[in-house]
Design a protein around this motif. Sequence first.
Motif, PDB file in Angstrom:
ATOM      1  N   GLY A 119       0.892   3.939  -2.481  1.00 58.64           N
ATOM      2  CA  GLY A 119       0.362   4.060  -3.829  1.00 58.64           C
ATOM      3  C   GLY A 119      -1.049   4.612  -3.767  1.00 58.64           C
ATOM      4  O   GLY A 119      -1.929   4.000  -3.159  1.00 58.64           O
ATOM      5  N   SER A 120      -1.285   5.770  -4.362  1.00 62.20           N
ATOM      6  CA  SER A 120      -2.596   6.412  -4.246  1.00 62.20           C
ATOM      7  C   SER A 120      -2.850   7.317  -5.444  1.00 62.20           C
ATOM      8  O   SER A 120      -2.029   7.423  -6.358  1.00 62.20           O
ATOM      9  N   TYR A 121      -3.981   7.985  -5.421  1.00 60.58           N
ATOM     10  CA  TYR A 121      -4.426   8.829  -6.517  1.00 60.58           C
ATOM     11  C   TYR A 121      -3.529  10.065  -6.690  1.00 60.58           C
ATOM     12  O   TYR A 121      -2.926  10.555  -5.736  1.00 60.58           O
ATOM     13  N   GLY A 122      -3.509  10.587  -7.911  1.00 64.79           N
ATOM     14  CA  GLY A 122      -2.799  11.823  -8.174  1.00 64.79           C
ATOM     15  C   GLY A 122      -3.711  13.030  -7.991  1.00 64.79           C
ATOM     16  O   GLY A 122      -4.727  12.976  -7.303  1.00 64.79           O
ATOM     17  N   GLY A 123      -3.347  14.131  -8.599  1.00 65.17           N
ATOM     18  CA  GLY A 123      -4.184  15.326  -8.598  1.00 65.17           C
ATOM     19  C   GLY A 123      -4.392  15.939  -7.226  1.00 65.17           C
ATOM     20  O   GLY A 123      -3.477  16.026  -6.397  1.00 65.17           O
ATOM     21  N   LYS A 174       7.467   9.513  13.613  1.00 65.31           N
ATOM     22  CA  LYS A 174       8.892   9.625  13.281  1.00 65.31           C
ATOM     23  C   LYS A 174       9.236   8.713  12.098  1.00 65.31           C
ATOM     24  O   LYS A 174      10.154   7.896  12.144  1.00 65.31           O
ATOM     25  N   ALA A 175       8.439   8.858  11.060  1.00 67.06           N
ATOM     26  CA  ALA A 175       8.571   8.026   9.864  1.00 67.06           C
ATOM     27  C   ALA A 175       8.565   8.908   8.620  1.00 67.06           C
ATOM     28  O   ALA A 175       8.313  10.115   8.695  1.00 67.06           O
ATOM     29  N   LYS A 176       8.832   8.292   7.476  1.00 73.26           N
ATOM     30  CA  LYS A 176       8.786   8.999   6.191  1.00 73.26           C
ATOM     31  C   LYS A 176       7.853   8.251   5.265  1.00 73.26           C
ATOM     32  O   LYS A 176       7.838   7.015   5.235  1.00 73.26           O
ATOM     33  N   ILE A 177       7.049   9.002   4.520  1.00 74.20           N
ATOM     34  CA  ILE A 177       6.147   8.399   3.542  1.00 74.20           C
ATOM     35  C   ILE A 177       6.513   8.899   2.152  1.00 74.20           C
ATOM     36  O   ILE A 177       6.641  10.103   1.919  1.00 74.20           O
ATOM     37  N   VAL A 178       6.689   7.963   1.238  1.00 68.79           N
ATOM     38  CA  VAL A 178       6.946   8.281  -0.173  1.00 68.79           C
ATOM     39  C   VAL A 178       5.648   8.049  -0.938  1.00 68.79           C
ATOM     40  O   VAL A 178       5.098   6.944  -0.922  1.00 68.79           O
ATOM     41  N   TYR A 179       5.163   9.093  -1.597  1.00 77.77           N
ATOM     42  CA  TYR A 179       3.876   9.042  -2.294  1.00 77.77           C
ATOM     43  C   TYR A 179       4.099   8.647  -3.749  1.00 77.77           C
ATOM     44  O   TYR A 179       4.845   9.308  -4.482  1.00 77.77           O
ATOM     45  N   VAL A 180       3.454   7.560  -4.177  1.00 81.26           N
ATOM     46  CA  VAL A 180       3.568   7.072  -5.560  1.00 81.26           C
ATOM     47  C   VAL A 180       2.199   7.252  -6.218  1.00 81.26           C
ATOM     48  O   VAL A 180       1.266   6.492  -5.978  1.00 81.26           O
ATOM     49  N   ALA A 181       2.078   8.290  -7.046  1.00 82.56           N
ATOM     50  CA  ALA A 181       0.778   8.652  -7.613  1.00 82.56           C
ATOM     51  C   ALA A 181       0.416   7.800  -8.825  1.00 82.56           C
ATOM     52  O   ALA A 181       1.282   7.389  -9.608  1.00 82.56           O
ATOM     53  N   GLY A 182      -0.875   7.541  -8.982  1.00 85.24           N
ATOM     54  CA  GLY A 182      -1.379   6.808 -10.139  1.00 85.24           C
ATOM     55  C   GLY A 182      -2.851   6.514  -9.952  1.00 85.24           C
ATOM     56  O   GLY A 182      -3.357   6.514  -8.825  1.00 85.24           O
ATOM     57  N   ASN A 183      -3.568   6.284 -11.059  1.00 83.51           N
ATOM     58  CA  ASN A 183      -4.973   5.913 -10.903  1.00 83.51           C
ATOM     59  C   ASN A 183      -5.058   4.462 -10.433  1.00 83.51           C
ATOM     60  O   ASN A 183      -4.058   3.768 -10.295  1.00 83.51           O
ATOM     61  N   SER A 184      -6.266   4.007 -10.171  1.00 86.69           N
ATOM     62  CA  SER A 184      -6.444   2.694  -9.553  1.00 86.69           C
ATOM     63  C   SER A 184      -5.891   1.552 -10.402  1.00 86.69           C
ATOM     64  O   SER A 184      -5.264   0.623  -9.884  1.00 86.69           O
ATOM     65  N   THR A 210      -5.936  14.807  -4.689  1.00 86.46           N
ATOM     66  CA  THR A 210      -5.725  13.880  -3.574  1.00 86.46           C
ATOM     67  C   THR A 210      -4.266  13.875  -3.162  1.00 86.46           C
ATOM     68  O   THR A 210      -3.934  13.939  -1.964  1.00 86.46           O
ATOM     69  N   GLU A 211      -3.380  13.796  -4.129  1.00 86.57           N
ATOM     70  CA  GLU A 211      -1.947  13.829  -3.843  1.00 86.57           C
ATOM     71  C   GLU A 211      -1.567  15.116  -3.120  1.00 86.57           C
ATOM     72  O   GLU A 211      -0.788  15.112  -2.158  1.00 86.57           O
ATOM     73  N   LYS A 212      -2.133  16.223  -3.553  1.00 91.37           N
ATOM     74  CA  LYS A 212      -1.836  17.529  -2.938  1.00 91.37           C
ATOM     75  C   LYS A 212      -2.252  17.538  -1.463  1.00 91.37           C
ATOM     76  O   LYS A 212      -1.494  17.977  -0.591  1.00 91.37           O
ATOM     77  N   LEU A 213      -3.458  17.056  -1.176  1.00 85.65           N
ATOM     78  CA  LEU A 213      -3.935  17.024   0.205  1.00 85.65           C
ATOM     79  C   LEU A 213      -3.042  16.153   1.078  1.00 85.65           C
ATOM     80  O   LEU A 213      -2.660  16.538   2.188  1.00 85.65           O
ATOM     81  N   PHE A 214      -2.718  14.967   0.574  1.00 88.90           N
ATOM     82  CA  PHE A 214      -1.891  14.052   1.363  1.00 88.90           C
ATOM     83  C   PHE A 214      -0.519  14.659   1.635  1.00 88.90           C
ATOM     84  O   PHE A 214      -0.031  14.610   2.767  1.00 88.90           O
ATOM     85  N   LYS A 215       0.113  15.220   0.619  1.00 87.51           N
ATOM     86  CA  LYS A 215       1.471  15.738   0.790  1.00 87.51           C
ATOM     87  C   LYS A 215       1.516  16.982   1.669  1.00 87.51           C
ATOM     88  O   LYS A 215       2.495  17.203   2.403  1.00 87.51           O
ATOM     89  N   LYS A 263       0.977  -2.019 -10.861  1.00 86.16           N
ATOM     90  CA  LYS A 263       2.237  -2.008 -10.114  1.00 86.16           C
ATOM     91  C   LYS A 263       2.295  -3.202  -9.156  1.00 86.16           C
ATOM     92  O   LYS A 263       3.332  -3.856  -9.021  1.00 86.16           O
ATOM     93  N   LEU A 264       1.192  -3.461  -8.468  1.00 85.13           N
ATOM     94  CA  LEU A 264       1.159  -4.600  -7.543  1.00 85.13           C
ATOM     95  C   LEU A 264       1.406  -5.910  -8.294  1.00 85.13           C
ATOM     96  O   LEU A 264       2.109  -6.799  -7.804  1.00 85.13           O
ATOM     97  N   GLN A 265       0.820  -6.022  -9.474  1.00 85.95           N
ATOM     98  CA  GLN A 265       0.993  -7.231 -10.280  1.00 85.95           C
ATOM     99  C   GLN A 265       2.452  -7.372 -10.725  1.00 85.95           C
ATOM    100  O   GLN A 265       3.038  -8.456 -10.634  1.00 85.95           O
ATOM    101  N   ALA A 266       3.024  -6.278 -11.190  1.00 84.34           N
ATOM    102  CA  ALA A 266       4.399  -6.320 -11.692  1.00 84.34           C
ATOM    103  C   ALA A 266       5.414  -6.579 -10.576  1.00 84.34           C
ATOM    104  O   ALA A 266       6.478  -7.155 -10.823  1.00 84.34           O
ATOM    105  N   GLN A 267       5.080  -6.143  -9.355  1.00 83.71           N
ATOM    106  CA  GLN A 267       6.029  -6.239  -8.243  1.00 83.71           C
ATOM    107  C   GLN A 267       5.681  -7.353  -7.263  1.00 83.71           C
ATOM    108  O   GLN A 267       6.188  -7.365  -6.141  1.00 83.71           O
ATOM    109  N   LYS A 268       4.827  -8.292  -7.672  1.00 84.85           N
ATOM    110  CA  LYS A 268       4.312  -9.261  -6.705  1.00 84.85           C
ATOM    111  C   LYS A 268       5.406 -10.112  -6.058  1.00 84.85           C
ATOM    112  O   LYS A 268       5.256 -10.553  -4.912  1.00 84.85           O
ATOM    113  N   ALA A 269       6.512 -10.335  -6.738  1.00 83.22           N
ATOM    114  CA  ALA A 269       7.592 -11.122  -6.148  1.00 83.22           C
ATOM    115  C   ALA A 269       8.342 -10.324  -5.085  1.00 83.22           C
ATOM    116  O   ALA A 269       8.819 -10.897  -4.092  1.00 83.22           O
TER     117      ALA A 269
END
Length: 346
Positions: A32-36, A55-65, A38-43, A71-77
Amino acid sequence: MKRNVLSAAVLLAATLAASGAAVAQTPTLYLGSYGGSTEKLFKEKIIPAFEAKHKAKIVYVAGNSTDTLAKLQAQKAAPELDVVLVDDGPMYQAMQFGFCDKVADAPIYKDLYPFAKLGDTATAVGVVATGLMYNTEAFKKLGLPAPDSWTILTDKKFSQKIVIPPISNTYGLQTLVKFAELNGGNAKNIDPGFNAIIKQVNPNVLAWEPSPGKMTELLQNGDAILGVWGSGRVQALKETGFPVEFVFPKEGAPALMIAACPVVKSDVPELSQQFIQYLLTPEVQADLAASQGFGPVNRTAKLEPAVAAKVPYGEAQVSKLQASDWDTINTQRTDWTNRWNRTVER
């Protein structure tokens, strides 16, 4: 954390396993990280190199802080994210709420500036300054000198020509606290800040804009020629060729740290630790500085002179950035936001 996603690959693996064949699954990390930009550089650069090495895969989930924190609060369980990158203010909240796992010790942490350790469960991976930005061509046409003080935001000649992120954004929040300090207050005494924002700054503000894309649009259209933003955001805009400069005001620039933490209940905990350590390597630190304007937190990172001139770099310069009182701010932030919505952005 479990992700029960049925796919053709999973079904095939089950079939092969049943016939006695061993199939290795690629570990997947959700970031979970910034869009725009930043997302472009990471990807385009940071993630592919890490995926190839591990030998891994990373799924980028964009969003502001604040989105990522929600998301962390909603998915805490049952968290879906494994690593998050957010501003330091929301990160302290994530740590307080127990969303972050302990950062495992590793040799690279000995190379970081002391301020990079936010606690046992999070680390800074970059630092930017919150300050002024201005359209250099517009100022030149108006015969105006470059701004050097926060007080320029109160100058009536810039009526409806200023753009600032709102209090929901760290840049806007730090602007409020800075005006409290300029008027005899601080984070523990915020009233002078609200009074100054409401009476002196707000009449000049065209928009309290939360979206980086819209901020950029307002500047490029000429609707706004002055504002508050982070040094990294301004640098990214400048790299497009737009005539903009960042200014460290003479009264000081608050530091904003870009922070990372491993999320609790991850099903790839070792990979999460490795990814955070990877972000702290001198090479990635240099990429983040060149592309995003993030000042390195690894003191061994070496920057080209042209890049070093654009970011907080080196112990002498970094030490001049002003720390925010996040313990106080985070306890008051909800009340301040409600007050802001009633009195500033009515």
